[in-house]
Motif scaffolding. Structure first.
Motif, PDB file in Angstrom:
ATOM      1  N   GLU A 164       9.346  22.332  10.138  1.00  0.00           N
ATOM      2  CA  GLU A 164       8.153  22.805  10.498  1.00  0.00           C
ATOM      3  C   GLU A 164       7.263  21.934  11.650  1.00  0.00           C
ATOM      4  O   GLU A 164       7.337  20.921  10.465  1.00  0.00           O
ATOM      5  CB  GLU A 164       7.318  23.011   9.237  1.00  0.00           C
ATOM      6  CG  GLU A 164       7.843  23.743   8.762  1.00  0.00           C
ATOM      7  CD  GLU A 164       8.117  25.804   9.103  1.00  0.00           C
ATOM      8  OE1 GLU A 164       7.226  26.143   9.619  1.00  0.00           O
ATOM      9  OE2 GLU A 164       8.035  27.056   8.548  1.00  0.00           O
ATOM     10  N   VAL A 165       6.211  21.838  12.674  1.00  0.00           N
ATOM     11  CA  VAL A 165       5.401  21.369  12.858  1.00  0.00           C
ATOM     12  C   VAL A 165       3.733  21.117  11.981  1.00  0.00           C
ATOM     13  O   VAL A 165       3.990  23.113  12.650  1.00  0.00           O
ATOM     14  CB  VAL A 165       5.756  21.166  14.529  1.00  0.00           C
ATOM     15  CG1 VAL A 165       5.203  20.352  14.996  1.00  0.00           C
ATOM     16  CG2 VAL A 165       7.373  20.849  14.707  1.00  0.00           C
ATOM     17  N   PHE A 166       3.693  21.010  11.836  1.00  0.00           N
ATOM     18  CA  PHE A 166       1.649  20.574  11.495  1.00  0.00           C
ATOM     19  C   PHE A 166       0.987  20.317  12.090  1.00  0.00           C
ATOM     20  O   PHE A 166       1.819  19.210  13.261  1.00  0.00           O
ATOM     21  CB  PHE A 166       1.665  19.098  10.198  1.00  0.00           C
ATOM     22  CG  PHE A 166       0.630  19.660   9.673  1.00  0.00           C
ATOM     23  CD1 PHE A 166      -0.180  20.106   8.857  1.00  0.00           C
ATOM     24  CD2 PHE A 166      -0.279  18.188   9.817  1.00  0.00           C
ATOM     25  CE1 PHE A 166      -1.848  20.355   8.437  1.00  0.00           C
ATOM     26  CE2 PHE A 166      -1.587  17.986   9.628  1.00  0.00           C
ATOM     27  CZ  PHE A 166      -2.310  18.899   9.011  1.00  0.00           C
ATOM     28  N   ALA A 167       0.105  20.898  12.335  1.00  0.00           N
ATOM     29  CA  ALA A 167      -1.064  20.473  13.487  1.00  0.00           C
ATOM     30  C   ALA A 167      -2.056  20.457  12.763  1.00  0.00           C
ATOM     31  O   ALA A 167      -2.612  21.034  11.787  1.00  0.00           O
ATOM     32  CB  ALA A 167      -0.941  21.857  14.522  1.00  0.00           C
ATOM     33  N   ALA A 168      -3.286  18.960  13.299  1.00  0.00           N
ATOM     34  CA  ALA A 168      -4.607  18.770  12.480  1.00  0.00           C
ATOM     35  C   ALA A 168      -5.384  18.586  13.509  1.00  0.00           C
ATOM     36  O   ALA A 168      -4.445  18.143  14.906  1.00  0.00           O
ATOM     37  CB  ALA A 168      -4.494  18.249  11.614  1.00  0.00           C
ATOM     38  N   ILE A 169      -6.685  19.022  13.718  1.00  0.00           N
ATOM     39  CA  ILE A 169      -8.282  19.344  15.196  1.00  0.00           C
ATOM     40  C   ILE A 169      -8.811  18.528  14.251  1.00  0.00           C
ATOM     41  O   ILE A 169      -8.861  19.478  13.001  1.00  0.00           O
ATOM     42  CB  ILE A 169      -7.700  19.885  15.746  1.00  0.00           C
ATOM     43  CG1 ILE A 169      -8.457  19.337  17.973  1.00  0.00           C
ATOM     44  CG2 ILE A 169      -7.673  21.548  15.349  1.00  0.00           C
ATOM     45  CD1 ILE A 169      -8.119  20.387  18.837  1.00  0.00           C
ATOM     46  N   LEU A 170      -9.103  17.667  15.378  1.00  0.00           N
ATOM     47  CA  LEU A 170     -11.072  17.589  14.776  1.00  0.00           C
ATOM     48  C   LEU A 170     -11.798  18.118  15.718  1.00  0.00           C
ATOM     49  O   LEU A 170     -11.889  17.923  17.060  1.00  0.00           O
ATOM     50  CB  LEU A 170     -11.265  15.473  14.482  1.00  0.00           C
ATOM     51  CG  LEU A 170     -10.967  14.777  13.452  1.00  0.00           C
ATOM     52  CD1 LEU A 170     -11.446  14.226  14.054  1.00  0.00           C
ATOM     53  CD2 LEU A 170     -11.018  14.851  12.433  1.00  0.00           C
ATOM     54  N   PRO A 171     -12.574  19.372  16.007  1.00  0.00           N
ATOM     55  CA  PRO A 171     -13.279  20.233  16.564  1.00  0.00           C
ATOM     56  C   PRO A 171     -14.248  19.835  17.402  1.00  0.00           C
ATOM     57  O   PRO A 171     -13.970  19.803  18.659  1.00  0.00           O
ATOM     58  CB  PRO A 171     -13.608  21.773  15.390  1.00  0.00           C
ATOM     59  CG  PRO A 171     -13.899  20.708  14.295  1.00  0.00           C
ATOM     60  CD  PRO A 171     -12.787  19.842  13.962  1.00  0.00           C
ATOM     61  N   CYS A 172     -15.080  18.520  16.976  1.00  0.00           N
ATOM     62  CA  CYS A 172     -15.524  18.440  17.668  1.00  0.00           C
ATOM     63  C   CYS A 172     -15.332  17.355  19.028  1.00  0.00           C
ATOM     64  O   CYS A 172     -15.571  17.769  20.277  1.00  0.00           O
ATOM     65  CB  CYS A 172     -16.635  17.500  16.915  1.00  0.00           C
ATOM     66  SG  CYS A 172     -18.600  16.666  18.035  1.00  0.00           S
ATOM     67  N   SER A 173     -14.758  16.504  18.808  1.00  0.00           N
ATOM     68  CA  SER A 173     -14.072  15.583  19.809  1.00  0.00           C
ATOM     69  C   SER A 173     -12.672  16.564  20.414  1.00  0.00           C
ATOM     70  O   SER A 173     -11.587  15.940  21.486  1.00  0.00           O
ATOM     71  CB  SER A 173     -13.383  14.095  19.193  1.00  0.00           C
ATOM     72  OG  SER A 173     -12.554  14.512  18.420  1.00  0.00           O
ATOM     73  N   GLN A 174     -12.020  16.973  19.705  1.00  0.00           N
ATOM     74  CA  GLN A 174     -10.855  17.450  20.251  1.00  0.00           C
ATOM     75  C   GLN A 174      -9.615  17.534  20.067  1.00  0.00           C
ATOM     76  O   GLN A 174      -8.242  17.125  20.709  1.00  0.00           O
ATOM     77  CB  GLN A 174     -10.715  18.808  20.857  1.00  0.00           C
ATOM     78  CG  GLN A 174     -12.160  20.026  21.156  1.00  0.00           C
ATOM     79  CD  GLN A 174     -11.605  21.096  22.452  1.00  0.00           C
ATOM     80  OE1 GLN A 174     -10.497  21.188  22.175  1.00  0.00           O
ATOM     81  NE2 GLN A 174     -13.592  21.597  22.145  1.00  0.00           N
ATOM     82  N   ILE A 175      -9.892  16.179  19.036  1.00  0.00           N
ATOM     83  CA  ILE A 175      -8.771  14.976  19.122  1.00  0.00           C
ATOM     84  C   ILE A 175      -7.344  15.931  18.220  1.00  0.00           C
ATOM     85  O   ILE A 175      -8.116  16.384  17.102  1.00  0.00           O
ATOM     86  CB  ILE A 175      -9.040  13.648  18.169  1.00  0.00           C
ATOM     87  CG1 ILE A 175      -7.891  12.335  18.582  1.00  0.00           C
ATOM     88  CG2 ILE A 175      -9.376  13.937  17.094  1.00  0.00           C
ATOM     89  CD1 ILE A 175      -8.325  11.104  18.811  1.00  0.00           C
ATOM     90  N   THR A 176      -5.963  15.893  18.223  1.00  0.00           N
ATOM     91  CA  THR A 176      -5.297  16.233  17.517  1.00  0.00           C
ATOM     92  C   THR A 176      -4.147  15.746  17.725  1.00  0.00           C
ATOM     93  O   THR A 176      -4.058  14.342  17.551  1.00  0.00           O
ATOM     94  CB  THR A 176      -4.815  17.327  18.390  1.00  0.00           C
ATOM     95  OG1 THR A 176      -5.430  17.789  19.664  1.00  0.00           O
ATOM     96  CG2 THR A 176      -3.344  18.598  18.120  1.00  0.00           C
ATOM     97  N   TYR A 177      -3.495  15.999  15.842  1.00  0.00           N
ATOM     98  CA  TYR A 177      -2.355  15.028  15.270  1.00  0.00           C
ATOM     99  C   TYR A 177      -1.213  16.183  15.395  1.00  0.00           C
ATOM    100  O   TYR A 177      -1.898  16.935  14.528  1.00  0.00           O
ATOM    101  CB  TYR A 177      -2.919  15.108  13.905  1.00  0.00           C
ATOM    102  CG  TYR A 177      -1.963  14.178  13.508  1.00  0.00           C
ATOM    103  CD1 TYR A 177      -1.235  12.479  13.214  1.00  0.00           C
ATOM    104  CD2 TYR A 177      -1.327  14.901  12.255  1.00  0.00           C
ATOM    105  CE1 TYR A 177      -0.493  12.260  12.905  1.00  0.00           C
ATOM    106  CE2 TYR A 177      -0.319  14.289  11.423  1.00  0.00           C
ATOM    107  CZ  TYR A 177       0.001  12.682  11.178  1.00  0.00           C
ATOM    108  OH  TYR A 177       1.260  12.136  10.893  1.00  0.00           O
TER     109      TYR A 177
END
Length: 521
Positions: A164-177
């Motif tokens: 599986e591939v996990f995705a996370a994002i901080l919506p204010c800056s849209q930086i992604t992991y």
């Protein structure tokens, strides 16, 4: 749909191609091509055509102004009933196909199924408003798993193993992991969220997952029940878990877009690459993730990373000094021998909990046992199957444990008699090797004190140690045969009184005096 001929003519005059006009005005290329051919054949100047109204233009170009706008009977009927159809679509079991069949029964010469669905979709898109969300810096982190999986190759068999591939994002800056994990299980979700915190360098106020089982035990509209371990993870990092509403993907639309970016920016660039383990796969994923975060966003003058550093990084909470240790839970019943089982290994519990249900909270190092939320005991984790871990303080009724306690009591009693006796019994325990026999011999040795007295017992033990005779029979033999008294004569140089004094005993002096009298006579 009303065709705006003036727009087509202006675009064509400006030099746009037929394909571009078709794409920008959302009109088929054949329609655009037909109007342009009519315009070229007319020979009328464009300025003159643009001064005409739409009705004259449509008459000139040989088209009807718009069946829909002039009041087509089919169109009017459909427009009257579309609100009802949209309302009924929300009911369970109602489909567009069933509504279309009902529509055809009333209007056999009506629109095709494709046109019917098109009008429904247009009405819903126009009538349903879309809200705007203001994202606060450092407030939330959206998380999700990609629908499509990646694969690694098994080193031994060469088989493709899905991950599986996990995705996370901080919506204010849209930086992604992004991170690849073996599955969507609870422990891997916690691990991925924790790695995301460390990648961002801080902790947001809330984690926003969807209602997957590894995060939410019981979905609910108002207060969903969060998985205990996931909630403990959030408590450790000082944040909360705030799941999105059920079947409301727009609550975390940015992470859905992050998954689409994952397919475009990561999956597509890893086509044909082969990975033998997760570590190598995640290194490659991280390379493309950093490239995505460092590249300038579309129609923006800054990248995700620059925006994050500028407005969001300082708003995140500080990371704790220690990482979260994920602990698993298991409910077990204390067996009659006062042990509980975990992975076929047995851990001791105080005797008063026999038959009760306890909860085991364990990780890779320790096993904590609780009874009704009260801590009972803690053991070191041991996965050796069919073996026992026990604590002496539990005083369990096991054979070896009982002998161990008994020997401690024996040593204490022997010490009270004399240190020499204690030392001798310890040597007997070593000589006997088997604990049960050592306890039995020690009990017998202590019983000799009552039979032969304290002083003789101490002396006999000393003689036995000098003679390397260790055991109950050996010590009893010394005492019965009065070897201790002979040893005493040798050490002191005087004979002890072997016969006790008594007034009825005449003694040797009486017989010696009788012999003297006979000789005189």
């Amino acid at each position: 749909m009303k065709i705006r001929i003036k727009h087509i003519l202006r675009c064509y005059q400006s030099g746009m191609s037929i394909r571009s006009i078709s794409s920008s005005l959302q009109i088929s290329r054949n329609t655009v091509k037909r109007y342009i051919h009519i315009y070229e054949d007319m020979g009328i100047e464009l300025e003159r055509l643009l001064k005409m109204d739409e009705h004259h233009l449509h008459e000139l170009f040989g088209t009807e102004t718009d069946n829909e706008s002039t009041g087509s009977a089919e169109y009017k009927y459909l427009q009257e009933h579309i609100p009802e159809y949209i309302k009924r679509l929300k009911s369970r079991g109602t489909t567009r196909r069933s509504l279309y069949e009902e529509y055809l029964r009333n209007r056999p010469q009506g629109y095709s199924y494709c046109s019917f669905c098109l009008y429904l979709r247009r009405e819903r898109e126009v009538k349903v408003p879309v809200g705007r969300i203001d994202h606060i810096a450092g407030d939330q982190m959206y998380v999700d798993f990609a629908g499509d999986k990646l694969y690694i190759s098994d080193r031994n068999t060469g088989d493709k193993v899905p991950v599986e591939v996990f995705a996370a994002i901080l919506p204010c800056s849209q930086i992604t992991y992004y991170e690849a994990v073996p599955s969507q299980k609870k422990e891997y979700l916690i691990q991925a969220c924790e790695n995301a915190f460390h990648y961002f360098g801080g902790v947001p106020n809330a984690i926003v997952p969807d209602n997957l089982k590894s995060a939410v035990t019981k979905p609910g509209g108002i207060e969903p029940v969060i998985n205990d371990d996931f909630a403990a993870f959030a408590d450790h990092y000082g944040c909360v878990v705030f799941p999105a509403r059920v079947r409301k993907p727009k609550d975390k639309a940015l992470v859905e877009n992050a998954v689409r970016l994952l397919y475009r920016e990561v999956y597509s660039k890893m086509t044909g690459l082969k990975f033998n383990d997760l570590e190598a796969l995640n290194i490659e994923i991280m390379k493309h993730t950093d490239a995505l975060n460092s590249r300038k966003m579309y129609n923006r003058s800054y990248s995700r990373k620059e925006r994050f550093i500028e407005v969001e990084k300082d708003r995140l909470h500080t990371l704790p000094t220690t990482r979260f240790i994920s602990k698993s839970r298991k409910t077990a019943t204390v067996m009659r021998n006062s042990y509980v089982s975990l992975n076929n290994h047995y851990y001791s519990v105080p005797k008063e909990y026999i038959g009760d249900t306890v909860e085991l909270l364990y990780d890779g190092d320790t096993v904590e046992i609780y009874h009704k939320f009260r801590h009972i005991t803690t053991h070191r984790r041991d996965d050796t199957p069919f073996t026992y871990s026990e604590k002496p303080s539990h005083k369990l009724p096991g054979v070896l444990h009982e002998y161990r306690i008994r020997m401690d009591d024996v040593y204490c009693k022997a010490r009270k008699i004399d240190p020499i006796v204690e030392e001798y019994i310890k040597l007997v325990a070593v000589a006997k090797k088997y604990p049960a026999q050592a306890v039995r011999s020690a009990d017998g040795i202590l019983s000799l004190v009552e039979r032969f007295g304290h002083d003789r017992m101490v002396l006999a033990c000393q003689i036995a140690m000098e003679s390397c005779m260790f055991g109950f029979n050996e010590l009893e033999s010394i005492l019965v045969n009065r070897e201790d008294e002979k040893y005493h004569v040798q050490m002191e140089g005087q004979a002890p009184e072997l016969t006790p004094k008594h007034r009825n005993l005449r003694g040797k002096d009486y017989f010696n005096s009788k012999n003297v009298d006979k000789n005189d006579k």
